[in-house]
Scaffold this motif. Structure first.
Motif, PDB file in Angstrom:
ATOM      1  N   UNK A 215      -0.823   1.137   5.865  1.00 45.23           N
ATOM      2  CA  UNK A 215      -2.241   0.945   6.156  1.00 45.23           C
ATOM      3  C   UNK A 215      -3.061   1.521   5.012  1.00 45.23           C
ATOM      4  N   UNK A 216      -4.157   0.840   4.684  1.00 49.16           N
ATOM      5  CA  UNK A 216      -5.108   1.437   3.743  1.00 49.16           C
ATOM      6  C   UNK A 216      -6.002   2.391   4.514  1.00 49.16           C
ATOM      7  N   UNK A 217      -6.467   3.432   3.829  1.00 45.99           N
ATOM      8  CA  UNK A 217      -7.401   4.328   4.483  1.00 45.99           C
ATOM      9  C   UNK A 217      -8.709   4.397   3.703  1.00 45.99           C
ATOM     10  N   UNK A 218      -9.762   4.748   4.426  1.00 44.98           N
ATOM     11  CA  UNK A 218     -11.043   5.009   3.795  1.00 44.98           C
ATOM     12  C   UNK A 218     -11.289   6.505   3.916  1.00 44.98           C
ATOM     13  N   UNK A 219     -11.576   7.134   2.774  1.00 41.55           N
ATOM     14  CA  UNK A 219     -11.836   8.572   2.773  1.00 41.55           C
ATOM     15  C   UNK A 219     -13.336   8.796   2.764  1.00 41.55           C
ATOM     16  N   UNK A 220     -13.764   9.857   3.425  1.00 39.04           N
ATOM     17  CA  UNK A 220     -15.193  10.179   3.506  1.00 39.04           C
ATOM     18  C   UNK A 220     -15.855  10.165   2.126  1.00 39.04           C
ATOM     19  N   UNK A 221     -15.188  10.783   1.143  1.00 35.98           N
ATOM     20  CA  UNK A 221     -15.731  10.832  -0.206  1.00 35.98           C
ATOM     21  C   UNK A 221     -14.598  11.162  -1.177  1.00 35.98           C
ATOM     22  N   UNK A 243     -17.180  -2.528  -7.423  1.00 26.35           N
ATOM     23  CA  UNK A 243     -16.198  -3.358  -6.719  1.00 26.35           C
ATOM     24  C   UNK A 243     -15.550  -2.611  -5.554  1.00 26.35           C
ATOM     25  N   UNK A 244     -15.529  -1.292  -5.610  1.00 25.91           N
ATOM     26  CA  UNK A 244     -15.020  -0.428  -4.531  1.00 25.91           C
ATOM     27  C   UNK A 244     -13.707  -0.921  -3.924  1.00 25.91           C
ATOM     28  N   UNK A 245     -12.675  -1.082  -4.758  1.00 21.03           N
ATOM     29  CA  UNK A 245     -11.403  -1.591  -4.231  1.00 21.03           C
ATOM     30  C   UNK A 245     -10.590  -0.512  -3.529  1.00 21.03           C
ATOM     31  N   UNK A 246      -9.509  -0.949  -2.887  1.00 17.90           N
ATOM     32  CA  UNK A 246      -8.471  -0.030  -2.444  1.00 17.90           C
ATOM     33  C   UNK A 246      -7.657   0.329  -3.680  1.00 17.90           C
ATOM     34  N   UNK A 247      -7.511   1.623  -3.940  1.00 16.50           N
ATOM     35  CA  UNK A 247      -6.729   2.069  -5.092  1.00 16.50           C
ATOM     36  C   UNK A 247      -5.407   2.632  -4.593  1.00 16.50           C
ATOM     37  N   UNK A 248      -4.322   2.066  -5.097  1.00 10.78           N
ATOM     38  CA  UNK A 248      -3.001   2.595  -4.740  1.00 10.78           C
ATOM     39  C   UNK A 248      -2.762   3.824  -5.601  1.00 10.78           C
ATOM     40  N   UNK A 249      -2.719   4.975  -4.972  1.00  9.86           N
ATOM     41  CA  UNK A 249      -2.627   6.215  -5.740  1.00  9.86           C
ATOM     42  C   UNK A 249      -1.444   7.045  -5.271  1.00  9.86           C
ATOM     43  N   UNK A 250      -1.010   7.936  -6.142  1.00 10.68           N
ATOM     44  CA  UNK A 250       0.145   8.774  -5.862  1.00 10.68           C
ATOM     45  C   UNK A 250      -0.216   9.819  -4.811  1.00 10.68           C
ATOM     46  N   UNK A 265       4.809   4.738   5.924  1.00  9.48           N
ATOM     47  CA  UNK A 265       6.176   5.258   5.996  1.00  9.48           C
ATOM     48  C   UNK A 265       7.009   4.829   4.782  1.00  9.48           C
ATOM     49  N   UNK A 266       7.766   5.767   4.243  1.00  7.27           N
ATOM     50  CA  UNK A 266       8.673   5.451   3.141  1.00  7.27           C
ATOM     51  C   UNK A 266       8.006   5.341   1.793  1.00  7.27           C
ATOM     52  N   UNK A 267       6.692   5.537   1.727  1.00  6.33           N
ATOM     53  CA  UNK A 267       5.993   5.326   0.466  1.00  6.33           C
ATOM     54  C   UNK A 267       5.553   6.650  -0.154  1.00  6.33           C
ATOM     55  N   UNK A 268       5.540   6.672  -1.492  1.00  6.08           N
ATOM     56  CA  UNK A 268       5.041   7.834  -2.220  1.00  6.08           C
ATOM     57  C   UNK A 268       3.593   7.615  -2.639  1.00  6.08           C
ATOM     58  N   UNK A 269       3.042   6.483  -2.206  1.00  8.73           N
ATOM     59  CA  UNK A 269       1.674   6.131  -2.583  1.00  8.73           C
ATOM     60  C   UNK A 269       0.835   5.901  -1.334  1.00  8.73           C
ATOM     61  N   UNK A 270      -0.459   5.861  -1.544  1.00 10.81           N
ATOM     62  CA  UNK A 270      -1.388   5.634  -0.445  1.00 10.81           C
ATOM     63  C   UNK A 270      -2.503   4.734  -0.977  1.00 10.81           C
ATOM     64  N   UNK A 271      -2.886   3.732  -0.194  1.00  7.76           N
ATOM     65  CA  UNK A 271      -4.023   2.889  -0.568  1.00  7.76           C
ATOM     66  C   UNK A 271      -5.299   3.526  -0.044  1.00  7.76           C
ATOM     67  N   UNK A 272      -6.190   3.904  -0.952  1.00  9.15           N
ATOM     68  CA  UNK A 272      -7.401   4.628  -0.573  1.00  9.15           C
ATOM     69  C   UNK A 272      -8.638   3.890  -1.072  1.00  9.15           C
TER      70      UNK A 272
END
Ligand code: ZN
Ligand code: ZN
Ligand code: FE
Length: 744
Positions: A215-221, A243-250, A265-272
């Motif tokens: 799942x992608x997440x949206x962070x407050x800031x 453009x405010x994309x989802x950034x796949x980050x470590x 689950x199983x990922x070392x990255x997070x879509x933020x």
């Protein structure tokens, strides 16, 4: 600058008549200090007679017939509008649709050009006197902002429970209490819940039947995001860009994460991503720092974007519905990007980027449509020197997605002001998009899949010479009718030669077989290994993590012997799938690319644990094989990359109990080295294109780039379009244009 004269809009673009002392400085600053949303395709100037104006005026637009005025992508809320909605004294305090010339909805609300309010879905909201005054005042930030609105005249939100009962508020309390909300946003609906609430996240995963897909997440800031993921300067810029994309980050390692473990689950990255509409900012008045924000669609189907559709389709998934009455005309998923080798790579290009065009260096003489591929489709319309890629439209094997493709194709012609007179399509005879193209009355050009991947990058770099492209991909129909996907192609838009490829291996069940990676591993090993080698490794398929049922093995044996429903493939994606399954990392695929993504994640997590940075070359652990060997041998149709020894040594390591992550890491290194060794063996010294969906793999790509750097090989990669099939149609356009030009 004491400039006098005038400015207007015409079908040529913007004309300025300027008189003054510092004309050259004015011209330089005009281009350097453009507003955030302005994008100047080209500009020039010439001297005219002095008129002697006494002031500077905006004069009425010349009638713009066939105007080439670009439609803007949607833009994240600007800091001024954010200040407005946070100021209790401001008349837009907490107004969820505040926007101005610098921000707000664009592409998603445009029905037709020219881009004026009556041509948008804001036509339903007549301006109140105050908004009308802002709209008409050249000194106001909202001067000619077509979607301008306020609480008095604009769209409104409405909160409903699952029974259709209207409730007060924004749904903040409901989110805080662990409920799942369907929220209508800019380009479509999101399913939203508190990302720190494991019970809510699990319930969403179960209800959405989403398997293991992150799942992608949206962070407050930004500050909140930084607590969960590592962000480079480039990544922060992307997060905060218009453009405010989802950034796949470590993901940060350690126990400190506040996010539910079921998010990725199983990922070392997070879509933020960060809040990009006023409504998002209002939602974050709640007591949570992270929200799950996943596209609302039914499994495999396109994004839901209409209220009625959401109420019907998401019943049973969402507990509450936060709707609004501004229609979405072009549904648009969130864009997804990843920084690889220090530069942005588009994984999914949609909201915030579409319909920004890509330049074409050889003019497209006959307006053309390219329909793209089958999975992760986007089509392209091009004419003259501009190519317009559509937003991500999903997988065309799903009928609803294919209908969405046709719907968008109709309306996108207005946005791009292009009516096609020819069509380019993939060589694959059974793609929905191929059939669609063949059913049309236009002249048709079929394009080999990986050739399009090669030319797409050439086009983005404005290059026309022949170059070598390394195309590492999931699947594509080859000129020999086999499934290609690890190809060394030499050529340009005018044609190509296949200089090298991965050896063909049998894929049981064809493309559908990709969902069962353990079967691929079985078929590959059974084919590659001698009887004695097989005898020692057969036990692998009886282990708990890699167990293949007895009857399935016998069925595969029969298939491999008879050749029924077995397709030879040189696909990189299937190679990664097979290795992922063999290592027990992913044996059951619930979303496209899962096995390869989890393989990369396992390798990266292991490497990070060893203190190895991706791409680093000096690491040489004691007592470990430097790499698994890939055999590069000459065959009739060019060099062939053999993976027999690679698999044999990997199997030895598995049987010796080496950690899966460690093997996965050395496998990535082996593939990277095989790629660069092959380039060297081909005695090719020009620039090399790296493209195809596999180059979304950061570990592999950065390793290949490092090795190329060591060999002084220049690398060309996709810059504004996805390396995967989301960029395919652009390459199809360029190739078809060459073919049609030849015929003229
Ligand atoms: Zn604004
Ligand atoms: Zn108003
Ligand atoms: Fe592809």
């Amino acid at each position: 600058m004491k400039i006098r004269g005038w400015v207007n809009n015409s079908n040529q673009g913007v004309n300025i008549h300027a008189e003054g002392e510092e004309i050259e400085e004015f011209y330089a600053r005009l281009r350097a200090e453009i507003p955030p949303l302005a994008h100047i395709l080209s500009s020039n100037w010439h001297e005219v007679a002095l008129v002697g104006y006494e002031d500077f005026r905006i004069v009425t637009s010349e009638e713009a017939q066939g105007a080439k005025v670009l439609v803007s992508p949607d833009v994240a809320i600007c800091s001024d509008c954010l200040a407005d909605i946070r100021d209790p004294e401001n008349r837009r305090f907490r107004y969820p649709f505040a926007n101005c010339t610098n921000c707000g909805p664009r592409y998603t609300i445009i029905r037709d050009v020219p881009y004026d309010r009556p041509n948008t879905t804001m036509a339903a909201f007549p301006l109140c006197a105050e908004c009308a005054a802002e709209y008409a005042d050249p000194l106001d930030r909202r001067f000619h902002a077509q979607p301008v609105a306020c609480g008095g005249c604009g769209p409104q939100v409405e909160l409903l429970d699952s029974a259709g009962q209207i409730l007060p508020g924004w749904g903040i309390d409901q989110l805080a209490a662990g409920n799942i909300l369907a929220i209508k946003g800019l380009g479509g609906f999101h399913l939203v819940c508190d990302a720190g609430n494991p019970e809510a996240v699990n319930r969403l995963r179960a209800r959405k039947e989403r398997g293991a897909k992150p799942f992608a997440i949206m962070a407050r800031n930004r500050g909140a995001a930084l607590r969960e993921v590592e962000l480079s300067r480039v990544e922060v810029e992307l997060l905060e860009s218009p453009g405010a994309p989802i950034v796949i980050a470590e993901r940060r390692s350690g126990e400190s994460s506040r996010l539910a473990s079921a998010i990725a689950p199983g990922m070392d990255t997070l879509g933020v991503m960060l809040p990009y509409t006023p409504l998002h900012h209002i939602l974050f008045e709640g007591p949570y720092d992270f929200l799950v924000m996943t596209s609302a669609n039914l499994s495999g189907e396109p994004l839901i974007y209409e209220n009625s559709e959401a109420l019907a389709g998401l019943r049973g998934i969402a507990d509450y519905f936060l709707l609004h009455n501004r229609d979405i005309f072009h549904p648009c998923d969130d864009s997804v990007v990843r920084v690889i080798g220090g530069e942005v790579v588009y994984i999914r290009r949609a909201r915030g980027y579409v319909p920004r065009p890509v330049e074409v260096s050889t003019p497209i003489l006959r307006p053309m449509l390219a329909v793209g591929g089958e999975l992760k489709n986007a089509f392209c319309l091009a004419s003259r020197e501009l190519a317009f890629m559509s937003q991500y439209l999903g997988d065309m094997e799903d009928y609803a997605s294919f209908l969405r493709f046709q719907q968008e194709l109709q309306s996108f012609q207005h946005v791009a002001s292009i009516v096609p007179q020819a069509v380019a399509h993939d060589l694959h005879p059974n793609y929905q998009t191929t059939r669609f193209a063949l059913d049309s009355s236009w002249p048709k050009v079929s394009v080999q899949h990986h050739h399009a991947h090669l030319v797409s990058v050439l086009g983005e770099h404005g290059a026309e010479q022949r170059v070598l492209g390394v195309i590492c991909d999931g699947t594509g129909y080859g000129e020999d009718g086999r499934i290609w996907g690890f190809e060394f192609l030499y050529g340009n838009a005018r044609g190509f030669e296949r200089w090298a490829h991965l050896e063909y291996l049998p894929l049981p069940g064809g493309d559908a077989g990709a969902k069962k990676p353990l079967r691929i591993a079985y078929a590959y090993l059974k084919t590659l290994f001698s009887a004695s080698e097989w005898a020692s490794c057969e036990q692998l398929f009886g282990r708990a993590s890699t167990k293949l049922p007895e009857d399935e093995m016998r069925w595969l044996d029969w298939q491999l012997q008879s050749g029924v429903q077995v397709f030879p493939t040189s696909s990189t994606g299937r190679l990664f799938d097979a290795v992922s399954a063999l290592l027990g990392i992913c044996t059951r695929v619930t979303y496209e690319g899962q096995a390869a993504m989890e393989l990369e994640a396992a390798a990266t997590i292991w490497a990070r644990g060893q203190g190895i940075e991706a791409g680093q070359s000096q690491f040489n652990p004691v007592g470990l094989k430097q790499k698994y060997p890939v055999e590069i041998r000459p065959e009739q149709d060019g060099l062939s990359l053999g993976v027999h020894a690679l698999f044999r040594e990997m199997v030895d390591d598995i049987l010796a109990g080496v950690e899966p992550g460690e093997i996965a890491y050395w496998f990535h290194r082996a593939v990277a080295e095989a790629i660069v060794e092959t380039i060297v063996r081909l005695e090719y010294t020009g620039p090399v294109v790296l493209n195809g969906g596999v180059f979304q793999n950061k570990l592999l790509t950065e390793r290949v780039m490092r090795l190329c750097q060591n060999q002084d090989i220049q690398v060309l990669r996709a810059r504004r379009l996805p390396p995967g099939d989301g960029g395919l149609a652009y390459g199809q356009i360029l190739i078809a244009n060459e073919v049609l030009n030849k015929c003229v």
